[in-house]
Design an enzyme around this catalytic site. Structure first.
Site, PDB file in Angstrom:
ATOM      1  N   ASN A 181       0.854  -1.190   0.000  1.00 31.08           N
ATOM      2  CA  ASN A 181       0.000   0.000   0.000  1.00 31.08           C
ATOM      3  C   ASN A 181       0.892   1.242   0.000  1.00 31.08           C
ATOM      4  O   ASN A 181       1.411   1.647   1.036  1.00 31.08           O
ATOM      5  CB  ASN A 181      -0.916  -0.012   1.224  1.00 31.08           C
ATOM      6  CG  ASN A 181      -1.941   1.109   1.190  1.00 31.08           C
ATOM      7  OD1 ASN A 181      -1.923   1.965   0.326  1.00 31.08           O
ATOM      8  ND2 ASN A 181      -2.853   1.095   2.152  1.00 31.08           N
ATOM      9  N   ASP A 225      -7.350   4.293  -0.408  1.00 27.77           N
ATOM     10  CA  ASP A 225      -7.991   3.092   0.150  1.00 27.77           C
ATOM     11  C   ASP A 225      -9.509   3.192   0.106  1.00 27.77           C
ATOM     12  O   ASP A 225     -10.198   2.189  -0.099  1.00 27.77           O
ATOM     13  CB  ASP A 225      -7.537   2.882   1.600  1.00 27.77           C
ATOM     14  CG  ASP A 225      -6.074   2.474   1.696  1.00 27.77           C
ATOM     15  OD1 ASP A 225      -5.435   2.326   0.643  1.00 27.77           O
ATOM     16  OD2 ASP A 225      -5.580   2.317   2.829  1.00 27.77           O
ATOM     17  N   GLY A 233      -5.937  -2.469   0.910  1.00 31.74           N
ATOM     18  CA  GLY A 233      -5.342  -1.216   0.461  1.00 31.74           C
ATOM     19  C   GLY A 233      -4.156  -1.307  -0.471  1.00 31.74           C
ATOM     20  O   GLY A 233      -3.584  -0.277  -0.843  1.00 31.74           O
ATOM     21  N   ASP A 276      -2.008  -1.362  -3.847  1.00 34.16           N
ATOM     22  CA  ASP A 276      -2.293  -0.547  -5.029  1.00 34.16           C
ATOM     23  C   ASP A 276      -1.196  -0.691  -6.079  1.00 34.16           C
ATOM     24  O   ASP A 276      -0.182  -1.375  -5.869  1.00 34.16           O
ATOM     25  CB  ASP A 276      -2.494   0.921  -4.641  1.00 34.16           C
ATOM     26  CG  ASP A 276      -1.393   1.458  -3.738  1.00 34.16           C
ATOM     27  OD1 ASP A 276      -0.220   1.117  -3.954  1.00 34.16           O
ATOM     28  OD2 ASP A 276      -1.715   2.223  -2.801  1.00 34.16           O
ATOM     29  N   ASP A 333      -9.199 -16.395 -17.087  1.00 29.68           N
ATOM     30  CA  ASP A 333      -9.837 -17.001 -15.921  1.00 29.68           C
ATOM     31  C   ASP A 333     -10.939 -17.968 -16.344  1.00 29.68           C
ATOM     32  O   ASP A 333     -11.634 -17.742 -17.339  1.00 29.68           O
ATOM     33  CB  ASP A 333     -10.418 -15.875 -15.054  1.00 29.68           C
ATOM     34  CG  ASP A 333     -11.076 -16.377 -13.796  1.00 29.68           C
ATOM     35  OD1 ASP A 333     -10.394 -17.013 -12.989  1.00 29.68           O
ATOM     36  OD2 ASP A 333     -12.284 -16.124 -13.620  1.00 29.68           O
ATOM     37  N   GLU A 379      -6.698 -20.815 -17.768  1.00 27.88           N
ATOM     38  CA  GLU A 379      -6.908 -21.549 -16.526  1.00 27.88           C
ATOM     39  C   GLU A 379      -7.847 -22.714 -16.804  1.00 27.88           C
ATOM     40  O   GLU A 379      -9.018 -22.523 -17.107  1.00 27.88           O
ATOM     41  CB  GLU A 379      -7.506 -20.648 -15.444  1.00 27.88           C
ATOM     42  CG  GLU A 379      -7.666 -21.402 -14.125  1.00 27.88           C
ATOM     43  CD  GLU A 379      -8.659 -20.749 -13.165  1.00 27.88           C
ATOM     44  OE1 GLU A 379      -8.529 -20.976 -11.944  1.00 27.88           O
ATOM     45  OE2 GLU A 379      -9.571 -20.037 -13.629  1.00 27.88           O
TER      46      GLU A 379
END
Length: 608
Positions: A137, A143, A162, A164, A329, A358
């Site tokens: 973070n 946040d 949080g 990033d 995904d 995947e």
């Protein structure tokens, strides 16, 4: 100053979008490029009763092929063809409603030089997988962002913590020095859900980076910084579903945009149904059309407008951010025919671009269906050359657990003939969906070393999950498995980036992993060498990686006893070599009659 520059750049983008919003609430994609192989473009316009407006485009380089309207009057899909000699600039989209006329100046950008050339991924690549919310973070002020439903709460293991984009950018040196060549992040696109949104797999806007991570521009700059460090980025792409709070869920473009939750319920999660030549329609429908989760509506790719939308979205992100590859995904859950169309159009724009699908199945035949030419029934050809190697993963767990038998991985690799491209399989011993392997191996450091050395030296492209390099070890639910990277938050007492307060075992395994990962980056044998394996004996597995200028011998003594190996067993490979250097210890060993190997110990030799 850099942060201010990013904010100003983002502000300019927002102001530009607001200017367009005077005409429509949404336009996607917001811009495109000239010089694409496929010159067709579908532009989605969303606004109140936009279907009742008169829409015109007057530009000799832009041919309007059709205006497609659905049963929902708030949508129009404009299909245009961009001339091959069109130049960067804008063209007007005029919208007339009664006496009121508004104009959208749609931008066509120039492609960067060699935009279609993407780097190859090879056997000595190492992909570092990060859950962005849990890594670092750097900007706590992001946040909590107005308009976003879930606040940050680091005490909630299922909540946002949080992490990033800047937190990742700040630690590229750590990732590179570890020996990684590539970063793959769980999805960073907007997930504005009321809870459990940190993982990124419930998109609410396919064209926007989640503001709690940063901006589209910051994401683009992260890719640039990785490239400056001779590293690559793989973006996580979601086709199967969106989030229940996606902007279109309150006003669907068409009734068949998503599959019916009432009719199909949850997916049956049986990927092998797709390759079953005896499949029932009921099972097939529940697999393809059932929801992956109750908060993840299932997208229906029989709707051609949606199919085009998502194909363009993949291309848009690659072109915009200059990313190097995609991880898809839940690949087997989307319509197979759509996936072929998507792959075909992607290859047309970016020949040979790395795509890993995947495919979560336990057995090799079910996995091979997705990347083996001619193996699937009905002559199905996916076009995919890389899949996640779950069968090898499960066999590794069985092989290296206490009292495990290394014959498991040997046997799994004997089935590589079923794959079209086994050397491109992405291999792993940890990821964001499974328990940390150190815990699965009963916290046995010796077994963990055996498993990691195998993963580093066998065939395939390595994927590594953040934190496993220093024994992250949780085995509970997803929220705990995806724990915070120690040192990613200012208040952390333990800091892996500075080695502060790491245990002796953590420092030892981190040093070993760093050593081997950096070695394998330079190894031609790991990159493209042939794999020759010998049938394990007494739970000892010996195999070789052979390239023109390099010959590697790996010995994994997976037993609880010291053993003496007669070297004449391996004469077909080692004949003519007189010594071997242990890459781990740098010790030189003569290649005479035999070699003694210690219990539960890995050896990686380069033959001299």
């Amino acid at each position: 100053m850099k942060r201010i520059h990013i904010l100003l750049t983002s502000l300019c983008l927002v102001l530009g979008m607001l200017a367009q919003a005077q005409a429509v609430k949404r336009m996607e994609p917001a811009f495109w490029w000239v010089g694409m192989q496929n010159r067709n473009l579908q532009i989605l316009l969303y606004d109140n009763a936009i279907a009742n407006a008169t829409i015109t485009i007057d530009n000799p380089k832009i041919q309007v092929k059709s205006y497609e309207r659905t049963a929902n009057p708030n949508y129009v899909f404009i299909n245009v063809e961009i001339a091959s000699d069109a130049t960067p600039g804008t063209f007007p989209i005029q919208i007339t409603r009664g006496k009121k006329q508004t104009t959208i100046n749609y931008e066509l950008k120039a492609r960067r030089s060699a935009a279609n050339a993407k780097p190859a991924f090879t056997g000595n690549d190492a992909i570092y997988l990060i859950t962005p919310d849990r890594f670092a973070n750097a900007n706590p002020g992001d946040d909590n962002v107005p308009g976003f439903l879930e606040p940050a709460d680091r005490n909630n293991i299922h909540g946002r913590h949080g992490g990033d984009i800047q937190g990742i950018a700040n630690h590229i040196d750590y990732i590179k020095n570890l020996g990684m060549t590539t970063v793959w992040m769980n999805p960073m696109i907007e997930n504005n859900q009321p809870e459990y949104s940190y993982h990124g797999y419930a998109p609410t806007d396919f064209y926007a980076i989640d503001a709690r991570y940063g901006s589209n521009e910051e994401f683009k700059q992260l890719v640039e910084k990785l490239h400056q460090n001779d590293m690559k980025l793989v973006k996580d792409q979601i086709f199967n579903h969106c989030g229940s709070y996606h902007w279109w869920m309150q006003d669907l473009p068409a009734k068949d945009w998503i599959n019916s939750a009432e009719k199909y319920g949850r997916s049956n999660f049986e990927n092998m149904i797709v390759s079953d030549p005896h499949q029932s329609q009921l099972d097939k429908d529940q697999h393809y059309r059932g929801y992956f989760d109750t908060n993840m509506p299932d997208l229906n790719y029989e709707n051609h407008l949606l199919a085009t939308y998502m194909i363009q979205n993949s291309i848009w992100w690659i072109e915009y951010a200059n990313i190097d590859g995609l991880r898809i995904d839940t690949y087997p859950y989307s319509d197979k025919n759509f996936l072929i169309d998507w792959r075909t159009q992607l290859e047309a724009e970016y020949p040979g671009i790395f795509v890993v699908a995947e495919v979560w199945v336990n057995d090799v035949p079910y996995a091979a269906f997705w990347n083996s030419p001619g193996f699937g029934y009905n002559n199905y050809q996916s076009g995919i050359k890389s899949i996640t190697d779950f069968p090898l993963y499960y066999n590794m767990l069985d092989a290296f657990k206490p009292d495990g038998d290394v014959y498991k991985v040997y046997k799994a690799l004997t089935m590589d003939f079923l794959y079209g491209h086994a050397e491109n399989n992405v291999i792993f011993f940890d990821n964001h969906d499974v328990s940390r392997s150190f815990a699965v191996l009963d916290y046995n450091l010796k077994k963990y070393k055996l498993a990691t050395v195998f993963t580093f030296t066998t065939r395939g492209i390595l994927q590594w999950y953040y934190g496993s390099e220093f024994l992250m070890q949780e085995s509970a639910n997803h929220g705990v498995i995806r724990q915070d990277m120690p040192g990613g938050w200012e208040q952390d007492s333990c800091n892996v980036f500075t080695l502060e307060n790491l245990t002796t075992d953590q420092k030892e395994i981190l040093a070993l992993n760093t050593q081997l990962l950096n070695w394998r980056k330079t190894s031609e044998a790991v990159k493209s060498g042939k794999l020759i394996q010998f049938k394990p004996n007494s739970n000892i597995y010996v195999y070789f990686r052979i390239a023109d200028n390099e010959r590697i011998m790996v010995i994994l003594n997976n037993s609880d006893y010291d053993k003496t190996l007669p070297l004449n067993t391996y004469n077909e490979v080692i004949q003519g070599f007189t010594k071997a250097t242990n890459i781990i210890t740098q010790e030189a060993v003569p290649l005479k009659d035999s070699i003694t190997v210690k219990a539960n110990t890995p050896y990686v030799f380069i033959l001299n």
